[in-house]
Scaffold this active site. Structure first.
Site: not given
Ligand code: PEP
Length: 269
Positions: A29-31, A115, A117, A187, A193, A233, A254-255
């Site tokens: 997930n590149w956000k 999600h 966010e 999640e 993050g 993470s 994500g990251g």
């Molecule tokens: C996400 O955005 O769904 C996520 C899990 O981010 P991260 O891996 O950066 O915690």
């Protein structure tokens, strides 16, 4: 190939029942990161790293403006492209929204829904998640529905209640046949993050709750085959341990999905 789950002490284990092994899904997930040019550059580096990798399904969800470039650049590869959100309405006068049909028209196959966010910062409710899920399924997209508790809820012992409510309302009035393609991502919001990861046991316990809700909504066979990803993470150095859990059917990243080498290392956990 069928296998019988070993009888054990964990409630996740449906003693004596046969089920198909679940193919894991590793989704990025590149956000709100990367331009179309950066998307093409990423795929240029990433695709050779995962060429021929068939053990897991690979999905990348870039921002809307990158979808067309991503689909073109990944054509003929083992990487599917997804969106990070979708509107529940079809073509109509809704400024700023994107429909399922539009996603399909650029070659998208997957879509992330609900999600944290979007729930936290864009007031997305369980009912909106349900509407989006229905729209995506109706259109033939593969939805990745996100659920998860915030830190205060975990600390107050409410994780199970939150997950049950989110799942029950997301799955409401959807038939098992319609939901067939659905994937769920657990999640925990406190792990997104932050560099804090749920322990494999914490994630497994949450997945058991989600699977039980899926069984209530869609039947046990459906639940046995439902892929439930863990997100929060996930990094190259913890992916293997998490993916070793029988209850964890992949990762939403994500990251660490923004860098081709790091995401490829997670795919190859
Ligand atoms: C996400 O955005 O769904 C996520 C899990 O981010 P991260 O891996 O950066 O915690």
């Amino acid at each position: 190939m069928y296998f019988r789950q070993a009888p054990g002490s964990h409630p996740a284990q449906y003693l004596g029942r046969l089920r198909m092994p679940r193919k894991k899904v590793i989704a990025g997930n590149w956000k709100m990161y990367k331009t179309p040019e950066q998307t093409v550059a990423f795929l240029h580096d990433f695709l050779p790293e995962v060429k021929g990798h068939t053990r897991d399904e690979i999905v990348i969800a870039p921002p809307y403006i990158d979808l067309y470039a991503a689909v073109q650049a990944s054509e003929g590869s083992n990487v599917a492209i997804g969106a990070q959100d979708v509107c529940w309405r079809e073509e109509c006068a809704l400024t700023g929204e994107i429909s399922s049909g539009m996603l399909l028209s650029v070659g998208c196959t997957h879509v992330i829904i609900g999600h944290s966010e979007r729930r936290q910062f864009f007031a997305e409710t369980d009912d909106i998640v349900n509407l989006k899920l229905k729209a995506a399924l109706e259109a033939g997209l593969v939805p990745i529905v996100c659920v998860g508790e915030v830190l205060e809820e975990r600390e107050a012992g409410l994780t199970e209640d939150v997950l049950r409510r989110q799942c029950m309302r997301a799955f409401s009035t959807i038939s098992a046949a319609k939901a067939a393609k659905m994937i769920v991502a657990y999640e925990p919001v406190w792990a997104i993050g932050t560099g804090k990861t749920a322990t494999p046991q914490m994630a497994s316990d949450a997945h058991v709750i989600v699977r039980a809700e899926a069984a209530k909504a869609f039947g046990q066979e459906f639940a046995d085959n439902l892929r439930i990803l863990y997100g929060g993470s996930v990094k190259p150095d913890n992916a293997k341990t998490l993916m070793a859990e029988q209850e964890i059917d992949g990762a939403l990243v994500g990251g660490a999905s923004l860098d081709p080498k790091s995401f490829a290392a997670i795919v190859k956990y």
